[in-house]
Design a protein around this motif. Structure first.
Motif, mmCIF file in Angstrom:
data_model
loop_
_atom_site.group_PDB
_atom_site.id
_atom_site.type_symbol
_atom_site.label_atom_id
_atom_site.label_comp_id
_atom_site.label_asym_id
_atom_site.label_seq_id
_atom_site.Cartn_x
_atom_site.Cartn_y
_atom_site.Cartn_z
ATOM 1 N N CYS A 110 -46.558 -107.574 -122.810
ATOM 2 C CA CYS A 110 -47.881 -106.954 -122.845
ATOM 3 C C CYS A 110 -48.760 -107.631 -121.789
ATOM 4 O O CYS A 110 -48.268 -108.373 -120.939
ATOM 5 N N ILE A 111 -50.050 -107.391 -121.887
ATOM 6 C CA ILE A 111 -50.996 -108.051 -120.999
ATOM 7 C C ILE A 111 -50.965 -109.545 -121.295
ATOM 8 O O ILE A 111 -50.888 -109.956 -122.450
ATOM 9 N N THR A 112 -51.028 -110.334 -120.256
ATOM 10 C CA THR A 112 -51.120 -111.784 -120.438
ATOM 11 C C THR A 112 -52.561 -112.105 -120.802
ATOM 12 O O THR A 112 -53.453 -112.069 -119.949
ATOM 13 N N TRP A 113 -52.811 -112.348 -122.087
ATOM 14 C CA TRP A 113 -54.174 -112.532 -122.570
ATOM 15 C C TRP A 113 -54.731 -113.903 -122.233
ATOM 16 O O TRP A 113 -55.947 -114.084 -122.174
ATOM 17 N N LYS A 114 -53.881 -114.856 -122.000
ATOM 18 C CA LYS A 114 -54.342 -116.194 -121.635
ATOM 19 C C LYS A 114 -54.614 -116.193 -120.131
ATOM 20 O O LYS A 114 -53.698 -116.223 -119.316
ATOM 21 N N ALA A 115 -55.893 -116.132 -119.785
ATOM 22 C CA ALA A 115 -56.285 -116.003 -118.378
ATOM 23 C C ALA A 115 -55.968 -117.279 -117.615
ATOM 24 O O ALA A 115 -56.273 -118.379 -118.057
ATOM 25 N N SER A 116 -55.361 -117.096 -116.451
ATOM 26 C CA SER A 116 -55.006 -118.240 -115.622
ATOM 27 C C SER A 116 -55.988 -118.454 -114.474
ATOM 28 O O SER A 116 -55.986 -119.497 -113.849
ATOM 29 N N THR A 148 -59.576 -113.371 -116.024
ATOM 30 C CA THR A 148 -60.629 -113.388 -117.046
ATOM 31 C C THR A 148 -61.507 -112.152 -116.922
ATOM 32 O O THR A 148 -61.852 -111.522 -117.931
ATOM 33 N N LEU A 149 -61.862 -111.770 -115.707
ATOM 34 C CA LEU A 149 -62.682 -110.580 -115.498
ATOM 35 C C LEU A 149 -61.948 -109.309 -115.930
ATOM 36 O O LEU A 149 -62.553 -108.398 -116.493
ATOM 37 N N TYR A 150 -60.644 -109.253 -115.676
ATOM 38 C CA TYR A 150 -59.855 -108.100 -116.112
ATOM 39 C C TYR A 150 -59.849 -107.994 -117.632
ATOM 40 O O TYR A 150 -60.051 -106.910 -118.197
ATOM 41 N N ILE A 151 -59.624 -109.108 -118.297
ATOM 42 C CA ILE A 151 -59.600 -109.110 -119.763
ATOM 43 C C ILE A 151 -60.959 -108.701 -120.322
ATOM 44 O O ILE A 151 -61.037 -107.895 -121.254
ATOM 45 N N ILE A 211 -64.338 -104.613 -122.892
ATOM 46 C CA ILE A 211 -65.593 -103.853 -122.902
ATOM 47 C C ILE A 211 -65.352 -102.362 -122.712
ATOM 48 O O ILE A 211 -65.807 -101.547 -123.508
ATOM 49 N N PHE A 212 -64.633 -101.982 -121.650
ATOM 50 C CA PHE A 212 -64.506 -100.573 -121.285
ATOM 51 C C PHE A 212 -63.364 -99.832 -121.975
ATOM 52 O O PHE A 212 -63.348 -98.598 -121.999
ATOM 53 N N CYS A 213 -62.399 -100.559 -122.510
ATOM 54 C CA CYS A 213 -61.252 -99.899 -123.133
ATOM 55 C C CYS A 213 -61.161 -100.136 -124.629
ATOM 56 O O CYS A 213 -60.266 -99.601 -125.282
ATOM 57 N N TYR A 214 -62.065 -100.947 -125.171
ATOM 58 C CA TYR A 214 -62.076 -101.150 -126.612
ATOM 59 C C TYR A 214 -63.475 -100.962 -127.203
ATOM 60 O O TYR A 214 -63.698 -100.066 -128.014
ATOM 61 N N MET A 261 -56.201 -96.379 -114.203
ATOM 62 C CA MET A 261 -56.996 -97.368 -113.481
ATOM 63 C C MET A 261 -56.847 -98.751 -114.132
ATOM 64 O O MET A 261 -56.628 -99.742 -113.435
ATOM 65 N N PHE A 262 -56.937 -98.812 -115.456
ATOM 66 C CA PHE A 262 -56.829 -100.097 -116.139
ATOM 67 C C PHE A 262 -55.385 -100.556 -116.293
ATOM 68 O O PHE A 262 -55.110 -101.755 -116.284
ATOM 69 N N ALA A 263 -54.442 -99.630 -116.431
ATOM 70 C CA ALA A 263 -53.040 -100.014 -116.599
ATOM 71 C C ALA A 263 -52.413 -100.504 -115.301
ATOM 72 O O ALA A 263 -51.525 -101.357 -115.325
ATOM 73 N N THR A 264 -52.862 -99.963 -114.161
ATOM 74 C CA THR A 264 -52.292 -100.394 -112.882
ATOM 75 C C THR A 264 -52.966 -101.640 -112.322
ATOM 76 O O THR A 264 -52.437 -102.248 -111.388
ATOM 77 N N ALA A 265 -54.085 -102.037 -112.887
ATOM 78 C CA ALA A 265 -54.784 -103.222 -112.378
ATOM 79 C C ALA A 265 -53.892 -104.476 -112.361
ATOM 80 O O ALA A 265 -53.876 -105.197 -111.357
ATOM 81 N N PRO A 266 -53.141 -104.762 -113.435
ATOM 82 C CA PRO A 266 -52.259 -105.939 -113.366
ATOM 83 C C PRO A 266 -51.167 -105.815 -112.296
ATOM 84 O O PRO A 266 -50.694 -106.821 -111.776
ATOM 85 N N LEU A 267 -50.782 -104.587 -111.963
ATOM 86 C CA LEU A 267 -49.780 -104.412 -110.903
ATOM 87 C C LEU A 267 -50.371 -104.740 -109.541
ATOM 88 O O LEU A 267 -49.644 -105.070 -108.607
ATOM 89 N N ALA A 268 -51.699 -104.653 -109.436
ATOM 90 C CA ALA A 268 -52.402 -104.979 -108.195
ATOM 91 C C ALA A 268 -52.953 -106.411 -108.242
ATOM 92 O O ALA A 268 -53.900 -106.743 -107.531
ATOM 93 N N GLU A 269 -52.377 -107.226 -109.111
ATOM 94 C CA GLU A 269 -52.728 -108.643 -109.235
ATOM 95 C C GLU A 269 -54.120 -108.900 -109.811
ATOM 96 O O GLU A 269 -54.715 -109.948 -109.594
ATOM 97 N N TRP A 270 -54.696 -107.920 -110.515
ATOM 98 C CA TRP A 270 -55.937 -108.154 -111.257
ATOM 99 C C TRP A 270 -55.531 -108.197 -112.714
ATOM 100 O O TRP A 270 -55.401 -107.178 -113.369
ATOM 101 N N GLY A 271 -55.284 -109.389 -113.236
ATOM 102 C CA GLY A 271 -54.658 -109.554 -114.533
ATOM 103 C C GLY A 271 -53.150 -109.590 -114.330
ATOM 104 O O GLY A 271 -52.657 -109.582 -113.195
ATOM 105 N N SER A 272 -52.414 -109.653 -115.429
ATOM 106 C CA SER A 272 -50.956 -109.677 -115.296
ATOM 107 C C SER A 272 -50.292 -109.226 -116.592
ATOM 108 O O SER A 272 -50.908 -109.219 -117.650
#
Length: 139
Positions: A89-95, A100-103, A108-111, A67-78
């Motif tokens: 890796c995950i693009t940590w600098k939110a555009s 920002t919500l994905y990060i 919160i939920f994965c760390y 669920m969290f790994a595929t989120a960037p593939l669905a354009e929620w994060g990148s």
């Protein structure tokens, strides 16, 4: 620099996030199951840990990580190259707001939540062992 194209970068980052999340989630579930078995033996007897239970837990672990790994593939994060450009890796600098919500959700939920559950589980186990040792010494 990253030697391959964008698709390979995305695949590389996806696999890193997926397997990393599976690892931390597995440790979280393992610590929680151990806590239930050690600290709540009456509950542990009612809930036998069978291969079927293990399979269900593994399925849940992989679904949670997917669920969290595929989120960037669905354009929620990148996913993208790391700052030094040698890996992806995950693009940590939110555009944008969604990134920002994905990060935040990832932190919160994965760390934080898994680390808190692991800390609480092993603390409860240590406390139970300490109380049990005192009870044995008194007898």
């Amino acid at each position: 620099r990253w030697l391959f194209n964008r698709a390979v970068c995305t695949l590389y980052a996806f696999c890193g996030v997926l397997f990393g999340l599976c690892s931390l989630t597995s440790l979280t579930v393992l610590s929680t199951v151990c806590c239930l078995k050690v600290c709540y033996p009456a509950y542990g007897r009612c809930w036998d840990f069978s291969p079927c239970h293990a399979g269900v837990l593994l399925l849940c672990i992989w679904a949670y990580a997917l669920m969290f790994a595929t989120a960037p593939l669905a354009e929620w994060g990148s996913y993208g190259p790391e700052p030094y450009g040698t890996a992806c890796c995950i693009t940590w600098k939110a555009s944008n707001r969604e990134a920002t919500l994905y990060i935040l959700a990832l932190i919160i939920f994965c760390y934080l939540l898994p680390c808190l559950l692991i800390l609480v589980s092993y603390s409860r186990i240590l406390w139970t062992v300490r109380v049990s040792r005192r009870a044995v010494r008194q007898h």
